[in-house]
Enzyme design. Structure first.
Site, short mmCIF file in Angstrom:
data_model
loop_
_atom_site.label_atom_id
_atom_site.label_comp_id
_atom_site.label_asym_id
_atom_site.label_seq_id
_atom_site.Cartn_x
_atom_site.Cartn_y
_atom_site.Cartn_z
CB ILE A 90 -7.00 -11.47 6.06
CG1 ILE A 90 -6.27 -10.95 4.86
CG2 ILE A 90 -6.74 -12.75 6.62
CD1 ILE A 90 -7.33 -11.75 3.72
CG HIS A 106 3.80 -1.28 5.38
ND1 HIS A 106 2.26 -1.35 4.96
CD2 HIS A 106 4.00 -0.31 5.57
CE1 HIS A 106 1.96 0.13 5.12
NE2 HIS A 106 2.96 0.74 5.48
CG ASP A 142 -0.32 -1.14 7.87
OD1 ASP A 142 -0.32 -2.52 7.81
OD2 ASP A 142 -0.35 -0.14 6.94
CB CYS A 690 51.13 11.55 -34.77
SG CYS A 690 50.03 12.77 -33.97
#
Length: 881
Positions: A90, A106, A142, A690
């Site tokens: 850009i 990012h 960046d 049982c």
């Protein structure tokens, strides 16, 4: 604010949607052109909302901004550019144009891992922390000031896909929207990125993703997972380029068995095993790769490397042909650029992307809920023909799973050949215990050894728990459609029914149960239990709760019942298979996984059950069976539910323990029935029961007649081989128990109780004990208070009319598992049953249990319930009317 969204993908779509929800005006969406006639998800969403969408193939030409493009952008009047995921360059003229500038998402913790492959390099470098940054765009790569950061732990076996789905995508969307909110509020910081720790790595592409084998196992693992799925780490194998997926580090102490695979450059050959391809680093340590992909795009399970392409095509039924045509229509709708779907049509070569894989998997679920696909199934079956073949095999339950290998002990007995597994069952396989440890399981009929059984060690428990945990957290069991889970459990019950004679025979020789009883009760009720709970799978739901302020504040509160996870189950030796069923069926129905320890003296039906569960299609790791000593699971630190008979140092448990169950017989009883049921209450399953009536209270007026009739019936009982259909009374379960019964009866005699009959070991091979009757038993005596767990009838008198006194005596025990009353007087029956302090009360019957009726005790007889729907403290009453 007026926002221009510049980007693409599902991530861009979600950011766009959330910004609109936050009340921002999206003045334009700038995304990539359609690919193969399909619009990007961001474009599709914006067009649906009537937002202007611009699909510029590029913004710059020969390093210069294209003015026509820039003009169209400026016309939107954006106050802020948001770049959630953007693959285009850009121009700075666009970046700096809005009043608030531009922000970019990012997927790394800047300044670390600048560049387009940030997630890949986070994993390749073995970073322990990952995360994302929202930063202000500048003219660097960046490098702009940080607005917001969020971090997460990087799991040892994370791939690009898993960390993205778990954190970077969902939290990244939230973080980007929060950053916009901070800008709107005038609170957004601009923190200069530090120079220290800054890194920039190249874009990961296929040509630079080749594996360098001269590294440690951990470095190889990081390289493979860091390139999984895109671009894919690869190496030359057998003269072709093979890409590796699904890497995990492996415990080097585990022996590796399989077929060697030569890999050029590797420190030693890989090994193709049942679990996948084991690879070796230059440090001698190992990693495991699950999947492999060839140059033609075909992906296979690594375990199938030497068998790939060997499966014959299955012939489709008419119903399956209908399913295939439905799926052809789905492929046509996804691959809209393809005029006709042929058998040879390749899903990915025709333009399908990862999002299309997700859609295809969901479309299959809609048309065949029992066909549970994973994304990898699509990658491994890329042509339409292969895809349909794979789906049909899964629907038939024969989806190329590796054959179950069982080292049977075979015996010709009871007019049949019985086949008995004798190894541990862990993660879908029968395996030896660590160090090959074994013990002998004994036939109580003659005292001889049946076979050697693997004896679980601590490390085996670790493996079983890890397998159950993985099956619960990562496998298909917990995520499975409840009805499909129910079908598998029902299929297991069907298989048990097909093998019921074999199971009953194994139960008879391993536990001493009379064969006819084993067939009806030990095995029969086990089958009923699994069928019953199979029906519960899709009926487990929470509830919506009306709360204050529900209106007008639009508040909703509801409960949701969720599986607990890994359940440890320890079962007794009196009903080896039935207790397994009672404890296990409900756990499985709820979506839990199981690590089960059968009693050391009766492991064989549990191991046969494991074989049948695998053949029924239950996924690996759902059921794990560990024969061993009583402490083996007790000492293991694990979370989930514990359902057993004796354990310590745990928090969440369900206990069904012993009892000294009172049976009160009034003079107005139906005498012959009371005698018959009274004997059953004591001698059923040779007293190893049982809920056996541990003490009979006889109204004094009927005492002598009742005892006379009982002794007459005892003399008629046939003691002998449990496989003989005419046998009434088989051997006690094991020698130690037999010795305790002898000691128990000797104590009764010493205390002054009258031994009417029995009380001795039968003089024949095996562990036989005579049915025994004691009278004149006083409340203070040992045999009046303690359970014999054998064929010993303890009789005491009570005076006519002293109902409350006999109730006091009956309840004067630390146990409360079961109880009973015999009387023709319904009012008396109700009065007594209300006041007997036990989990189950039998009225004019005994030993009546049903899979739909909750079972469990009060006081020292445990807490929690087996069977039925309930799992809380309640009393079950069985009336015979």
């Amino acid at each position: 604010m007026r926002i221009a969204v510049i980007g693409q993908s599902l991530f861009g779509q979600e950011v766009y949607k959330e910004l609109r929800k936050d009340g921002h005006t999206i003045v334009g969406v700038f995304t990539i052109p359609d690919k193969d006639g399909k619009a990007d998800p961001l474009a599709t969403e914006a067009e649906k909302d009537g937002v202007p969408v611009f699909k510029f193939p590029r913004w710059r030409l020969k390093g210069q901004a294209i003015q026509e493009v820039v003009t169209q952008y400026k016309a939107t009047g954006a106050e802020l550019n948001v770049l959630p995921f953007c693959s285009q360059f850009i121009p700075m003229e666009v970046i700096d144009h809005p009043r608030h500038g531009s922000i970019i998402y990012h997927p790394s913790l800047l300044p670390r891992h600048r560049g387009a492959s940030a997630i890949n390099w986070t994993l390749i470098h073995g970073d322990k922390k990952g995360g994302f940054t929202v930063f202000w765009a500048d003219d660097g790569l960046d490098t702009g000031p940080i607005l917001l950061q969020r971090e997460c732990d990087v799991e040892p076996n994370d791939t690009v896909n898993t960390i993205y789905k778990r954190f970077l995508f969902p939290e990244g969307v939230k973080g980007t929207v929060e950053a916009v909110r901070l800008i709107a509020e005038g609170k957004a910081p601009k923190i200069t990125q530090p120079a220290e720790g800054a890194t920039y790595e190249c874009i990961q592409k296929k040509d630079n993703a080749k594996i360098d084998w001269n590294q440690s196992a951990e470095a190889l693992h990081n390289w493979i997972r860091g390139n999984d799925k895109v671009p894919g780490a690869w190496a030359e194998v057998d003269g072709q380029k093979v890409t590796f997926y699904g890497s995990s580090l492996v415990d080097n102490e585990t022996a590796v068995n399989g077929q060697p695979l030569e890999i050029p450059g590797a420190s030693q050959p890989g090994i193709v095993t049942k679990s996948g391809l084991v690879l070796f680093g230059n440090d001698g340590k190992t990693l495991l790769v699950k999947n492999l992909q060839f140059e033609d795009g075909k992906m296979i399970a690594a375990a199938q490397y030497f068998r790939s392409g060997s499966s014959a095509a299955v012939e489709l039924t008419e119903e399956e042909k209908t399913f295939a045509e439905q799926m052809r229509a789905v492929w046509e709708s996804i691959l809209s650029n393809v005029s006709q779907i042929e058998d040879s049509t390749d899903f990915f070569k025709s333009g399908a992307a990862s999002m299309d894989v997700v859609r295809l998997v969901e479309e299959v679920k809609l048309r065949a809920s029992s066909c549970q696909l994973q994304n990898e199934d699509v990658y491994m079956n890329t042509t339409f023909k292969d895809f349909i073949q794979m789906c049909v095999r899964k629907l038939r339950g024969e989806d190329d799973e590796e054959e179950l290998v069982v080292d049977y002990v075979e015996k010709n007995i009871n007019n049949m050949i019985i086949k008995m597994p004798h190894q541990l069952f862990i993660n879908g396989e029968f395996v030896d215990a660590e160090g090959g440890k074994t013990y002998k399981t004994i036939n109580p009929t003659d005292g001889t050894a049946i076979c050697d059984v693997s004896l679980a060690q601590i490390s085996d428990v670790d493996r079983a728990v890890a397998a159950a945990k993985e099956a619960f957290e990562e496998g298909e069991w917990g995520k499975m459609n409840p009805r499909d889970r129910g079908r598998l459990i029902y299929r297991l019950a069907d298989l048990m029914e097909e093998h019921q004679e074999e199971l009953a025979t194994i139960e008879a020789i391993d536990s001493g149960a009379v064969y006819t009883l084993a067939l009806k009760t030990h095995v029969g009720m086990s089958i009923q239990t699994f069928r019953y709970f199979a029906g519960w799978c899709d009926k487990i739901q929470g509830s919506t709760i009306p709360i204050n302020q529900a209106r007008p504040n639009r508040n909703l509160t509801f409960t949701k019942k969720e599986p607990m996870g890994v359940c440890a189950i320890v079962i007794p030796w009196n009903y080896p298979l039935m207790m397994l069923a009672w404890k296990t069926a409900a756990c499985l129905a709820a979506g839990n996984t199981v690590v089960l320890k059968p009693a050391q003296v009766t492991p064989l039906t549990a191991l046969k059950f494991a074989e049948l569960a695998a053949r029924a299609g239950l996924p690996k790791g759902v059921i794990n069976i560990l024969p061993g000593s009583g402490w083996i699971i007790n000492i293991h630190d694990m979370k989930g539910n514990i359902n057993l008979t004796q354990i310590s140092n745990v928090k969440k448990v369900s206990l069904e323990l012993g009892g000294k169950s009172p049976l009160i017989i009034f003079s107005d009883c139906e005498m012959d029935k009371a005698v018959r049921m009274g004997m059953s209450s004591v001698f059923f399953n040779k007293g190893e029961n049982c809920i056996a009536a541990g003490r009979l209270f006889l109204e004094d007026s009927i005492h002598d007649l009742f005892v006379q009739k009982v002794v007459e019936e005892v003399k008629k009982m046939k003691i002998g081989d449990p496989l003989d259909r005419s046998t009434d009374h088989g051997p006690q379960n094991h020698k130690a128990h037999l010795d305790k019964l002898v000691e128990y009866c000797q104590t009764g005699v010493k205390e002054g109780a009258t031994l009417v009959c029995g009380g001795r070991q039968v003089q024949r091979p095996g562990f036989f004990f005579e049915p025994t009757v004691f009278t004149d038993v006083q409340d203070h005596m040992y045999i009046a208070k303690e359970e014999s767990f054998g064929p010993v009838m303890i009789i005491s008198k009570f005076k006519s009319g002293e109902v409350d006194d006999v109730l006091r005596r009956a309840n004067a025990t630390e146990y409360g598992l079961a109880s009973g009353v015999f009387t023709r007087d319904i009012s008396k029956a109700l009065y007594v049953s209300e006041r007997l302090n036990a989990g189950t009360v039998f009225v004019n019957t005994y030993n009546k249990t049903d899979v739909a009726a909750p079972f469990g005790g009060f006081k020292q007889s445990g807490f929690g319930k087996d069977l039925g729907k309930a799992n809380y403290q309640l009393k079950t009453k069985f009336f015979h009317l």
